[in-house]
Design a protein around this motif. Structure first.
Motif, mmCIF file in Angstrom:
data_model
loop_
_atom_site.group_PDB
_atom_site.id
_atom_site.type_symbol
_atom_site.label_atom_id
_atom_site.label_comp_id
_atom_site.label_asym_id
_atom_site.label_seq_id
_atom_site.Cartn_x
_atom_site.Cartn_y
_atom_site.Cartn_z
ATOM 1 N N TYR A 179 22.716 6.614 -28.676
ATOM 2 C CA TYR A 179 22.745 4.994 -27.088
ATOM 3 C C TYR A 179 21.408 5.443 -26.155
ATOM 4 O O TYR A 179 20.581 5.324 -25.332
ATOM 5 N N PHE A 180 20.198 6.475 -27.009
ATOM 6 C CA PHE A 180 19.217 6.782 -26.776
ATOM 7 C C PHE A 180 18.174 6.661 -28.273
ATOM 8 O O PHE A 180 17.314 6.722 -28.061
ATOM 9 N N GLY A 181 18.198 5.309 -28.704
ATOM 10 C CA GLY A 181 17.559 4.830 -30.455
ATOM 11 C C GLY A 181 17.190 3.642 -29.434
ATOM 12 O O GLY A 181 16.530 3.113 -28.842
ATOM 13 N N ASP A 182 16.222 3.444 -31.022
ATOM 14 C CA ASP A 182 15.596 1.625 -30.926
ATOM 15 C C ASP A 182 16.669 0.651 -29.616
ATOM 16 O O ASP A 182 17.915 0.356 -30.000
ATOM 17 N N GLY A 183 15.995 -0.345 -29.224
ATOM 18 C CA GLY A 183 16.530 -1.275 -28.837
ATOM 19 C C GLY A 183 16.997 -1.052 -27.341
ATOM 20 O O GLY A 183 17.432 -2.348 -26.762
ATOM 21 N N PRO A 237 21.517 -2.076 -23.115
ATOM 22 C CA PRO A 237 20.432 -1.180 -23.068
ATOM 23 C C PRO A 237 18.667 -2.275 -22.672
ATOM 24 O O PRO A 237 17.706 -2.116 -22.514
ATOM 25 N N THR A 238 19.147 -3.073 -21.158
ATOM 26 C CA THR A 238 18.316 -3.638 -20.547
ATOM 27 C C THR A 238 18.697 -3.887 -19.533
ATOM 28 O O THR A 238 20.028 -3.373 -19.199
ATOM 29 N N GLY A 243 24.668 -7.679 -26.143
ATOM 30 C CA GLY A 243 24.248 -6.735 -24.804
ATOM 31 C C GLY A 243 25.600 -5.501 -24.854
ATOM 32 O O GLY A 243 24.987 -4.658 -23.779
ATOM 33 N N ASP A 244 26.525 -5.905 -25.254
ATOM 34 C CA ASP A 244 27.632 -5.343 -25.022
ATOM 35 C C ASP A 244 27.926 -3.410 -25.500
ATOM 36 O O ASP A 244 28.825 -2.945 -25.604
ATOM 37 N N ILE A 245 26.518 -3.361 -26.244
ATOM 38 C CA ILE A 245 26.630 -2.559 -27.422
ATOM 39 C C ILE A 245 27.443 -0.991 -26.705
ATOM 40 O O ILE A 245 28.502 0.082 -27.376
ATOM 41 N N PHE A 246 27.313 -0.346 -25.708
ATOM 42 C CA PHE A 246 27.241 0.594 -25.059
ATOM 43 C C PHE A 246 29.136 0.474 -24.150
ATOM 44 O O PHE A 246 28.943 1.810 -24.039
ATOM 45 N N VAL A 268 18.628 0.115 -13.006
ATOM 46 C CA VAL A 268 19.061 0.527 -13.899
ATOM 47 C C VAL A 268 20.802 0.848 -13.833
ATOM 48 O O VAL A 268 20.697 1.661 -12.471
ATOM 49 N N GLY A 269 21.269 1.389 -14.584
ATOM 50 C CA GLY A 269 22.961 1.981 -14.280
ATOM 51 C C GLY A 269 22.710 2.544 -15.373
ATOM 52 O O GLY A 269 22.855 2.351 -16.178
#
Lengths: 99, 486
Positions: free
Chosen positions: B264-268, B402-403, B421-424, B449-450
């Motif tokens: 959850y803290f990588g690229d992207g 991510p955004t 965009g719903d990956i997390f 930001v959430g």
């Protein structure tokens, strides 16, 4: 993974959604994109893994709760049919199916 | 009063500083003033709201009280309301008036809450930007050119612009948490089965779950206390003893073990998003919480798995819209088959049709094992990642998305890009776990930001506790967009 127009027409027929010839090409392109995304999971080895049909099947019994086979709801046919496009004498009207 | 917490509103009602009718008029006035610009509500029924408010005042006059008695609440237009139209954001149901109330609506009614109106949403809850509503896109109150997120974007925007003190939402793959994150409000998706789905129009039944949205975690606890609970009419409703979700709000966070998934803290992930989330985590460390690096190795498979399971279930659920019993029917047709095909082609929008067709394909003869069954097996691997992680931590933290909110139209030509965009948020949905979005700051453009907090099954009270402690020390959740001063 890409779908051809004949496959699009077949899926649309199964889903009962009218798709014009003009729309079919766009639909094929966008569905192929989604299937490309989905395809990423095909390479995963899932031998011996039980499918998970219920979000909590490890926490609670996944067996569906059954109620007693007894009529409990009141008759609200008129209220329920108030939102139907066409009713007559308490029946839903559709085009003739059997001649 | 527009920016007050629910407990402050309740205290003002109890001490007769304000009546429910006056409080409701305040929010109705705000809706009348702002809805033209933001489009957060599909239906605002002022006479009904004032009738509810007068009834609440009458109940209080007889000595009754309660945390939500007389408090106005907006409902996502996916919850059926008897006598008020329920559209689900679709042309298919543009004129549909339900003959019954959803369980959640009945519970709010019994608690004496005022039904303020029905909020806009992506059509049939399918979308992440609120651009797929038949009733037009919702604007983000923090930047009107940006999306509010979806699918509960109307509820999120309504709370963010203080057009409602609180609202309901539903979350299938992130539809409460992501719009909450994009609009700087707080939202919780409970454990699957905690809130009854009766009267909540179905999208993907093994994932759909209702939950509250509001300014702060203490408000969410009061709302969840009303929404949660067993309902025999939903076969997946869990028969558990009732809980007080506010019971742990004041518990200190010292000793809390926070798991940080490296995926959850990588690229992207936008640099601003990562920085604000890390600031929030540092605050928890400063209070004596411990962080531990964890791994959720199957994260990247969650989006593909979701886009098999959710469309498959949707294609089945939405087969009920056939132009016979309710909903849109085409004006002209030669026979029954054509009536079905034309009614559905006209009644559903592009994204809904896309998902029905994908779902029909993956369930069609010869493909079931390769798609649906394979997706269900990987779903178990994803749930297993979480159960391994919760052996080492009490709560998992990371970004909700991510955004921050993107510009309207930025994703509409590319559904796959929007899906990613719903990956997390999707992984917790697949596992059935509770998750919430907590406002934790702003990016360089001034967009919220959430912080996402995911807990183990039935740990909603702990998540709300963690959020409440953070909110006692920060004011992100009570900030109001400059464009919509109180």
């Amino acid at each position: 993974m890409s779908l051809d127009l004949e496959q699009i027409r077949r899926i649309a027929r199964l889903a009962r959604i009218a798709v014009s010839d003009a729309e079919a090409a766009d639909t094929a392109a966008s569905l192929s994109g989604v299937l490309g995304l989905i395809g990423e999971m095909q390479a995963v080895d899932t031998t011996g893994i039980e499918p998970m049909a219920h979000a909590l099947d490890a926490q609670v019994s996944s067996a569906q709760r059954l109620r007693e086979d007894k009529a409990v709801e009141p008759d609200r046919r008129t209220a329920y049919q108030a939102s139907a496009p066409a009713v007559q004498d308490g029946l839903y009207l559709v085009p003739r199916v059997v001649e | 009063m527009l920016n007050a917490s629910l407990s402050e509103m309740s205290a003002a009602l109890e001490s007769r500083k304000i009546s429910s009718v006056e409080l409701t008029q305040l929010f109705l006035g705000r809706i009348a003033k702002l809805n033209g610009e933001l489009n957060a509500f599909i239906t605002a029924d002022a006479p009904r709201a004032l009738k509810d408010a007068a009834a609440a005042d009458a109940r209080r006059a007889t000595g009754q009280s309660g945390p939500l008695l007389g408090i106005p609440v907006a409902h996502k237009d996916i919850f059926c309301t008897e006598g008020i139209r329920t559209t689900c954001g679709s042309k298919m149901l543009a004129d549909f008036v339900s003959p019954y109330d959803a369980h959640v609506i009945s519970r709010f009614g019994a608690a004496g809450a005022v039904l303020l109106g029905k909020t806009n949403m992506d059509e049939f809850a399918m979308g992440s930007s609120n651009e797929s509503s038949y009733f037009g896109a919702v604007k983000n109150p923090w930047r009107r050119s940006a999306v509010p997120g979806g699918s509960s974007g109307g509820s999120a925007a309504a709370v963010a612009a203080r057009m409602a003190p609180a609202a309901t939402g539903t979350d299938t793959g992130g539809s409460i948490r992501q719009p909450a994150s994009f609009t700087g409000v707080c939202g919780v998706k409970p454990t699957y089965g905690v809130v009854s789905r009766y009267g909540m129009i179905a999208f993907a039944s093994s994932l759909d779950q209702g939950g509250p949205m509001g300014k702060g975690a203490a408000d969410l606890a009061a709302l969840l206390n009303v929404m949660a609970g067993f309902d025999a009419r939903d076969s997946t409703s869990l028969d558990r003893p009732p809980e007080d979700y506010a019971r742990d709000l004041e518990r200190p966070v010292a000793g809390l073990r926070i798991g940080l998934p490296r995926e959850y803290f990588g690229d992207g992930v936008d640099a601003d998003v990562a920085a604000r989330v890390q600031d929030a985590i540092r605050w928890f460390e400063g209070q004596g919480a411990k962080t531990v690096e964890i791994t959720l190795p199957n994260t990247k498979l969650a989006v593909p798995v979701y886009y098999v399971l959710a469309p498959a279930e949707a294609s089945s659920n939405l087969s009920r819209f056939d132009g016979v019993r309710y909903g849109h029917r085409a004006a002209e047709y030669a026979d029954l088959y054509e009536m079905y095909c034309k009614s559905r082609a006209e009644g559903f929008g592009a994204e809904v049709k896309r998902r029905i067709l994908v779902g029909t394909y993956v369930l069609s003869h010869g493909y079931y094992d390769a798609y649906y069954l394979q997706a269900q097996k990987i779903r178990r691997l994803i749930a297993g990642d979480f159960s391994d992680a919760f052996a080492q931590c009490d709560v998992i933290m990371g970004p909700v998305a991510p955004t921050t909110a993107y510009e309207a139209g930025a994703m509409s030509g590319d559904p796959v890009k929007m899906y990613l965009g719903d990956i997390f948020t999707i992984p917790a949905s697949l596992a059935g776990l509770p998750g919430m979005s907590i406002p934790c700051g702003f990016d360089s453009k001034g967009l919220p930001v959430g912080l996402q907090a995911i807990g183990n099954y039935f740990s909603e009270a702990r998540l709300l506790n963690v959020a409440h402690q953070y909110q006692k020390a920060t004011d992100w959740h009570i900030r109001v967009p400059d464009a919509f001063p109180l």
